[in-house]
Design a protein around this motif. Sequence first.
Motif, PDB file in Angstrom:
ATOM      1  N   GLY A 350      62.191 -43.946  18.776  1.00 46.10           N
ATOM      2  CA  GLY A 350      62.139 -42.588  18.275  1.00 46.10           C
ATOM      3  C   GLY A 350      62.971 -41.664  19.143  1.00 46.10           C
ATOM      4  O   GLY A 350      63.663 -42.079  20.081  1.00 46.10           O
ATOM      5  N   ALA A 351      62.912 -40.368  18.826  1.00 44.81           N
ATOM      6  CA  ALA A 351      63.734 -39.392  19.539  1.00 44.81           C
ATOM      7  C   ALA A 351      63.393 -39.342  21.020  1.00 44.81           C
ATOM      8  O   ALA A 351      64.282 -39.339  21.883  1.00 44.81           O
ATOM      9  N   ALA A 352      62.120 -39.325  21.329  1.00 49.05           N
ATOM     10  CA  ALA A 352      61.718 -39.260  22.737  1.00 49.05           C
ATOM     11  C   ALA A 352      62.070 -40.555  23.457  1.00 49.05           C
ATOM     12  O   ALA A 352      62.476 -40.544  24.622  1.00 49.05           O
ATOM     13  N   SER A 353      61.925 -41.690  22.767  1.00 44.08           N
ATOM     14  CA  SER A 353      62.252 -42.975  23.383  1.00 44.08           C
ATOM     15  C   SER A 353      63.749 -43.063  23.684  1.00 44.08           C
ATOM     16  O   SER A 353      64.162 -43.506  24.762  1.00 44.08           O
ATOM     17  N   GLN A 354      64.577 -42.658  22.723  1.00 39.34           N
ATOM     18  CA  GLN A 354      66.018 -42.722  22.924  1.00 39.34           C
ATOM     19  C   GLN A 354      66.456 -41.802  24.057  1.00 39.34           C
ATOM     20  O   GLN A 354      67.348 -42.144  24.844  1.00 39.34           O
ATOM     21  N   ALA A 355      65.802 -40.653  24.154  1.00 37.05           N
ATOM     22  CA  ALA A 355      66.165 -39.725  25.217  1.00 37.05           C
ATOM     23  C   ALA A 355      65.852 -40.310  26.586  1.00 37.05           C
ATOM     24  O   ALA A 355      66.561 -40.051  27.567  1.00 37.05           O
ATOM     25  N   GLN A 356      64.788 -41.112  26.663  1.00 41.14           N
ATOM     26  CA  GLN A 356      64.398 -41.705  27.936  1.00 41.14           C
ATOM     27  C   GLN A 356      64.972 -43.106  28.110  1.00 41.14           C
ATOM     28  O   GLN A 356      64.757 -43.733  29.154  1.00 41.14           O
ATOM     29  N   GLY A 357      65.661 -43.627  27.095  1.00 43.70           N
ATOM     30  CA  GLY A 357      66.282 -44.934  27.208  1.00 43.70           C
ATOM     31  C   GLY A 357      65.291 -46.071  27.286  1.00 43.70           C
ATOM     32  O   GLY A 357      65.526 -47.059  27.990  1.00 43.70           O
ATOM     33  N   VAL A 358      64.162 -45.963  26.575  1.00 41.61           N
ATOM     34  CA  VAL A 358      63.145 -47.009  26.610  1.00 41.61           C
ATOM     35  C   VAL A 358      62.834 -47.448  25.184  1.00 41.61           C
ATOM     36  O   VAL A 358      63.055 -46.719  24.214  1.00 41.61           O
ATOM     37  N   LEU A 359      62.312 -48.672  25.062  1.00 46.34           N
ATOM     38  CA  LEU A 359      61.901 -49.193  23.769  1.00 46.34           C
ATOM     39  C   LEU A 359      60.498 -48.718  23.417  1.00 46.34           C
ATOM     40  O   LEU A 359      60.240 -48.270  22.299  1.00 46.34           O
ATOM     41  N   GLN A 366      54.188 -38.655  19.695  1.00 43.71           N
ATOM     42  CA  GLN A 366      54.176 -39.406  18.449  1.00 43.71           C
ATOM     43  C   GLN A 366      53.238 -40.603  18.510  1.00 43.71           C
ATOM     44  O   GLN A 366      52.924 -41.203  17.483  1.00 43.71           O
ATOM     45  N   ASN A 367      52.773 -40.960  19.681  1.00 41.28           N
ATOM     46  CA  ASN A 367      51.840 -42.075  19.830  1.00 41.28           C
ATOM     47  C   ASN A 367      50.446 -41.637  19.377  1.00 41.28           C
ATOM     48  O   ASN A 367      49.748 -40.920  20.085  1.00 41.28           O
ATOM     49  N   LYS A 368      50.069 -42.080  18.222  1.00 44.73           N
ATOM     50  CA  LYS A 368      48.760 -41.738  17.662  1.00 44.73           C
ATOM     51  C   LYS A 368      47.919 -43.017  17.612  1.00 44.73           C
ATOM     52  O   LYS A 368      48.226 -43.942  16.858  1.00 44.73           O
ATOM     53  N   PHE A 369      46.884 -43.051  18.436  1.00 43.52           N
ATOM     54  CA  PHE A 369      46.071 -44.267  18.505  1.00 43.52           C
ATOM     55  C   PHE A 369      44.687 -43.941  19.056  1.00 43.52           C
ATOM     56  O   PHE A 369      44.448 -42.858  19.610  1.00 43.52           O
ATOM     57  N   ALA A 370      43.786 -44.901  18.890  1.00 44.50           N
ATOM     58  CA  ALA A 370      42.450 -44.860  19.492  1.00 44.50           C
ATOM     59  C   ALA A 370      42.294 -46.107  20.352  1.00 44.50           C
ATOM     60  O   ALA A 370      42.656 -47.208  19.931  1.00 44.50           O
ATOM     61  N   LEU A 371      41.773 -45.924  21.540  1.00 48.21           N
ATOM     62  CA  LEU A 371      41.567 -47.031  22.484  1.00 48.21           C
ATOM     63  C   LEU A 371      40.126 -47.006  22.957  1.00 48.21           C
ATOM     64  O   LEU A 371      39.621 -45.967  23.399  1.00 48.21           O
ATOM     65  N   GLN A 372      39.498 -48.150  22.866  1.00 48.19           N
ATOM     66  CA  GLN A 372      38.105 -48.277  23.292  1.00 48.19           C
ATOM     67  C   GLN A 372      37.948 -49.491  24.190  1.00 48.19           C
ATOM     68  O   GLN A 372      38.530 -50.550  23.921  1.00 48.19           O
ATOM     69  N   ALA A 373      37.172 -49.333  25.247  1.00 45.42           N
ATOM     70  CA  ALA A 373      36.899 -50.440  26.167  1.00 45.42           C
ATOM     71  C   ALA A 373      35.470 -50.316  26.658  1.00 45.42           C
ATOM     72  O   ALA A 373      34.973 -49.202  26.894  1.00 45.42           O
ATOM     73  N   PRO A 478      57.308 -31.938  11.836  1.00 42.31           N
ATOM     74  CA  PRO A 478      56.273 -32.353  12.780  1.00 42.31           C
ATOM     75  C   PRO A 478      56.525 -31.790  14.180  1.00 42.31           C
ATOM     76  O   PRO A 478      57.665 -31.767  14.643  1.00 42.31           O
ATOM     77  N   THR A 479      55.477 -31.357  14.835  1.00 41.79           N
ATOM     78  CA  THR A 479      55.599 -30.821  16.194  1.00 41.79           C
ATOM     79  C   THR A 479      55.532 -31.909  17.249  1.00 41.79           C
ATOM     80  O   THR A 479      55.765 -31.643  18.429  1.00 41.79           O
ATOM     81  N   PHE A 480      55.196 -33.137  16.839  1.00 37.30           N
ATOM     82  CA  PHE A 480      54.937 -34.189  17.820  1.00 37.30           C
ATOM     83  C   PHE A 480      56.098 -35.189  17.956  1.00 37.30           C
ATOM     84  O   PHE A 480      56.017 -36.112  18.764  1.00 37.30           O
ATOM     85  N   VAL A 481      57.147 -35.037  17.177  1.00 34.36           N
ATOM     86  CA  VAL A 481      58.284 -35.955  17.256  1.00 34.36           C
ATOM     87  C   VAL A 481      59.265 -35.454  18.306  1.00 34.36           C
ATOM     88  O   VAL A 481      59.658 -34.291  18.321  1.00 34.36           O
ATOM     89  N   GLY A 482      59.662 -36.373  19.212  1.00 32.41           N
ATOM     90  CA  GLY A 482      60.600 -36.014  20.260  1.00 32.41           C
ATOM     91  C   GLY A 482      60.003 -35.168  21.367  1.00 32.41           C
ATOM     92  O   GLY A 482      60.734 -34.542  22.134  1.00 32.41           O
ATOM     93  N   ALA A 483      58.687 -35.161  21.464  1.00 31.42           N
ATOM     94  CA  ALA A 483      57.999 -34.336  22.465  1.00 31.42           C
ATOM     95  C   ALA A 483      57.115 -35.221  23.336  1.00 31.42           C
ATOM     96  O   ALA A 483      56.661 -36.284  22.904  1.00 31.42           O
ATOM     97  N   PRO A 484      56.843 -34.812  24.566  1.00 34.97           N
ATOM     98  CA  PRO A 484      55.943 -35.595  25.423  1.00 34.97           C
ATOM     99  C   PRO A 484      54.505 -35.505  24.937  1.00 34.97           C
ATOM    100  O   PRO A 484      54.140 -34.619  24.156  1.00 34.97           O
ATOM    101  N   SER A 485      53.689 -36.433  25.397  1.00 39.57           N
ATOM    102  CA  SER A 485      52.291 -36.498  24.974  1.00 39.57           C
ATOM    103  C   SER A 485      51.550 -35.208  25.317  1.00 39.57           C
ATOM    104  O   SER A 485      51.745 -34.618  26.379  1.00 39.57           O
TER     105      SER A 485
END
Length: 549
Positions: A350-359, A366-373, A478-485
């Motif tokens: 995505g835009a933020a990934s390309q800007a930081q040069g990471v996969l 843009q990372n939308k998820f739920a994590l439970q442990a 969208p306000t969340f594309v290309g932006a930090p968490s």
Amino acid sequence: MKKQALIFFFMFLMNLTVMGQVVSDPDDRLYHYLTIWYEKGYIDRLPVIRPCPLQVIIPMLKSVQEKGRRLDADIAGAYLKELNGDADKSEFKTEDILPRVHIGVYNNFMTDGDDFYNSTSVGFSGNGYVTDYFSYSGLLSMSLINPPNAGFFPLYSSYMDESKSGGGSLGSSFTIGQLSQFGIFFGNDFLYLQTGLMRTAFGPNYDYSPVVTPEAPAAGHISITLDAGWIGFSTLFLDLLASEYVDAVTGNMTYFDVSGDYPVLKYLVVQTIHLSLFDFLEVGVIQSILAGGVFHWYYIIPFPLQNLFYSQQMAGDRDSSFIGLYMRLRFPYGICFNSTFYIDDWDSFGAASQAQGVLINFDSAQNKFALQASLSWTPEVPLLKRIDLEYLMITPYTYTHSRFYKLNWLMYTNGGEKLGPNLEPNSDQIYLDIEFEPAAWLNIALSGRFIRHGNASEGFTSFDGSIYDDGFLDENTPTFVGAPSRFLTQSLLEYTLQTGIDTGFNLDFDWGSLTLDLGYLFEYVWNRDLVPGNDQMFSYFQVSAGYKW
């Protein structure tokens, strides 16, 4: 003062009931015991989807009778007697066609000192068999409810208004509720099908599951499970109620006009495949889709033959797809680690990934998820039953759906209630539960929960950051594309502390069974509703009990 005491005592006396064990209810206490016995090693495997057929539960209970210590074996034996009619019976017989029906009255009373909630129910419940491979379970009850004022219940707790499902109002102070759940089950513990109107839960952490929790409203349920031991597969279809949508112009949550003739279709399909190459480890893959408008039959084709993401592309990419992983890991001495990672969207290339040069970019809005442990300990010692420590996080805009799509009602809800955890996006919680069981008839639980929540749209839009806030500007941007968490980075957060104690008594007699639960919950909220300085403290007292024939 005497009048208030008399009213409270009268409510206490009305607290007479339980409906008997209902295997079609994933919140039945039986399932909590099955989790404990799995962690102790008395049961080899647990299905990832609840409820389970009697054909699956009966072998589990017999395994506990054989492997468990005396208290656990006695409890399993009591359940066998309840569900199978004879704890020593090895095969189901023709007379099992007639269900073991229980009649009960139920009352639940809660007060915070200023307001109160009371619900009195009368109902029937039963389980039974038609053949060795065909069983059923159900519950039907009617309730007289004295609903409290808005905002009465503890924050982030679940309350379902049963008057919405076939009930109604009785004067200005009471509502009449109807609760109906019924399931029929075909097959055996290797391959089985379930169908009916039921609540559903998805493991391995069922209570606060990121996928489906047992507190979510009942839905039309069809599921197929195959368990070959080292490998297993399940597919779940839920027919949901689309009662609300988000208006594209105002951004407000709006209810459909149920008096109109506009058909609204909404359903959830969840598919899993798991591997259990070792007795102590189970790893599974989840893929799901929340869809509506029309029904696509290829959504239910089992993977790996068909992937839901490709199916979604064929449907025009209008639906909401998810993918995830879960794991169960059992250590010696009753220690167990469970985890679920459920992804709504991820910033890859995505835009933020390309800007930081990471996969894979972990610092992306843009990372939308739920994590439970969770880490639990279920020891083989007297008195102490189980200690469970859990953590859950939900990043901003997880479970939301763009209001600019034509299908703008595909939020992760059923009938206006959340399908997943009862937290808003951009929240996390840590939960501790300690249970004691001095005797088979007495259970004591100490619990604590700390929750953080913020509005991820603060400073970007005028919306509230809830499950109905899609994070889009009015221009469909969208306000969340290309932006930090923005996960809990806001200057203003709401903090909630809840701690309580619950004591349960279960007494069996020749003429029936009596249950009694006494509970207390302390709650303190800082910046409630994200209003600076709006700090509030509450104390809740709850009394419930039951009698069944």
